[in-house]
Design an enzyme around this catalytic site. Structure first.
Site, PDB file in Angstrom:
ATOM      1  N   SER A 182     -19.959  28.329   8.240  1.00  0.00           N
ATOM      2  CA  SER A 182     -20.874  27.299   7.762  1.00  0.00           C
ATOM      3  C   SER A 182     -20.090  26.117   7.247  1.00  0.00           C
ATOM      4  CB  SER A 182     -21.768  27.847   6.646  1.00  0.00           C
ATOM      5  OG  SER A 182     -22.432  26.791   5.970  1.00  0.00           O
ATOM      6  N   ASP A 333     -27.932  23.442  14.936  1.00  0.00           N
ATOM      7  CA  ASP A 333     -29.050  22.513  14.762  1.00  0.00           C
ATOM      8  C   ASP A 333     -29.797  22.243  16.069  1.00  0.00           C
ATOM      9  OD1 ASP A 333     -28.670  22.191  12.039  1.00  0.00           O
ATOM     10  OD2 ASP A 333     -27.295  20.510  12.287  1.00  0.00           O
ATOM     11  N   ARG A 364     -36.856  28.249  11.479  1.00  0.00           N
ATOM     12  CA  ARG A 364     -36.857  27.599  12.797  1.00  0.00           C
ATOM     13  C   ARG A 364     -37.037  28.583  13.940  1.00  0.00           C
ATOM     14  NH1 ARG A 364     -32.310  22.873  11.761  1.00  0.00           N
ATOM     15  NH2 ARG A 364     -33.769  21.405  10.788  1.00  0.00           N
TER      16      ARG A 364
END
Length: 449
Positions: A182, A333, A364
């Site tokens: 990350s 993303d 998502r």
């Protein structure tokens, strides 16, 4: 193609109506500046000594949140525009205690990276909050390593959720083995390490995007990278940072929508200009290549240490594939728009190792599956990803962005080939990372780009 934005207080609906004679996308597209680089340029400029100038800054809501937070802590930041923004820094360790809450809005990057800086400001107290979405997103992934460095951070649900109270401290360097790849976790710890005593090392299971490392080096930080070990080390208390000139390339996450649009709409060919193609961000290009997309790099060059190219994409027959492992941190993303591409691919596409998407602006994975399925897709949720059965023609439907900017834009691209109108509720969310997305969509569909 008729693209209409309709007020639906307190939100806005986007209605996309297909043309009777079919649609082909042609032209050259300019995209907004990279969001990740924009955040970091504002932050490092604010804590550097001297003047930083930023060209090509993204004017979305997230960078505006970053700028406002650092303004109230003493940095002088000129009005934001995409031409040239000036930041008069206050020097490392000199952030002022604000008179009110620091509001990160919807921006997880603002909150997580800023926590590393706030934690290292001795004898100063800060409270950080955000909108409803951000206050529900877990911050423990950065708070735990900061606690190991000596930080004092307190919040809801076991110091995991904002609002977060930070009592600045003198920190100690650590070697942190991150359980996930990350860039936000890594960057937060490195920013804390700037003022910490000794060395701070972050090791990841695979390489995440490296914009922080590149920019920290440019601003004068003492930093070494070991790509073989997926680790980076910063030496603290070495004299601070010096303001720089930063040119922000176009955001590949924004380019992804047009890459997929041209790939799935018959007879289309688009050139997306000035796209940042940092190797830690080009997972979307590799994934689309696996699917058989026709994408070429042109005019490759370096801009302020970041690789940049124009991307030419043509309509092509796509095929299903498996996307996972080390590729995921480099396209995390872009997975919602990749799911759109997969609905047009021959066979089945499996996306795995992407559980992190459940704690973004929305879940998502769940939202991508549910909303595309409303349009006729055949998508099954997996605990860490999606299974998408392709060649399922999409139809117009009433769908919802769930106030997630990437969902809103992905649904708009999905609507381009639907034979009937699509209504996207809460479509104004697109402005968070792509302020002129709807305007550009109109231009691309009308052939005026």
């Amino acid at each position: 193609m008729l693209v209409v934005l309709v007020p639906n207080a307190p939100h806005q609906d986007l209605i996309i109506t297909p043309p009777k004679g079919g649609l082909a996308l042609q032209g050259r597209v300019k995209i907004p500046g990279d969001k990740s680089i924009s955040h970091r340029a504002l932050m490092l400029g604010a804590i550097a000594s001297g003047t930083t100038t930023i060209e090509g800054l993204l004017l979305g809501e997230d960078p505006r949140s970053t700028a406002e937070c650092f303004r109230v802590m003493g940095a002088q930041i000129s009005p934001l525009n995409s031409h040239s923004v000036t930041v008069e820094g206050i020097g490392l360790g000199n952030l002022q205690e604000p008179p009110d809450l620091l509001n990160a809005g919807n921006s997880g990057t603002t909150m997580r990276l800023m926590l590393g800086l706030l934690a290292s400001q001795p004898e100063r107290f800060f409270v950080v909050t955000g909108d409803d979405s951000l206050r529900s997103r877990p911050m423990s992934r950065v708070i735990k390593p900061l606690h190991q460095m000596g930080a004092q951070i307190y919040g809801r649900q076991g110091n995991s959720l904002a609002p977060l109270a930070v009592q600045g401290q003198s920190l100690q360097g650590i070697h942190y083995q991150s359980p996930i790849a990350s860039a936000q976790v890594k960057s937060c710890i490195l920013l804390a390490g700037l003022a910490a005593e000794g060395e701070t090392t972050v090791t990841e299971p695979s390489l995440s995007r490296d914009h922080s490392e590149r920019m920290l080096k440019a601003f004068g930080a003492k930093l070494t990278v070991d790509p073989q070990q997926c680790s980076v080390t910063i030496t603290g208390q070495t004299g601070g940072l010096t303001g720089q000139k930063v040119i922000v390339p176009g955001d590949i996450s924004s380019a992804a929508f047009w890459l997929v649009a041209a790939a799935i709409v018959p007879d289309s060919e688009l050139v997306i200009e000035n796209v940042g193609v940092n190797p830690t961000r080009t997972g979307i290009l590799e994934a689309l290549a696996l699917m058989g997309a026709d994408i070429q790099r042109e005019n490759e060059r370096l801009v302020t240490g970041e690789p940049v190219a124009d991307l030419r994409v043509r309509h092509s027959a796509l095929k299903g594939c498996t996307i996972g492992g080390d590729l995921i941190p480099r396209l995390i993303d872009e997975i919602p728009i990749l799911a759109v591409a997969a609905t047009y691919a021959r066979g089945t596409t499996v996306i795995e190792d992407a559980a992190e998407l459940r704690v973004k602006e929305s879940d998502r994975l769940a939202v991508t599956a549910s909303q595309l399925n409303r349009m006729g897709a055949n998508i099954t949720e997996r605990p860490d990803g999606l299974e998408i059965r392709g060649e399922t023609p999409l139809t117009g439907a009433s769908v919802d962005s769930y106030t997630d900017h990437r969902i809103a834009m992905s649904l708009a691209i999905a609507a381009l080939t639907a034979p009937t109108p699509t209504t996207i509720h809460r479509a104004e969310a697109a402005a968070i990372s792509y302020p002129n997305f709807i305007e550009t969509l109109e231009q691309v569909c009308s052939g005026s780009v």
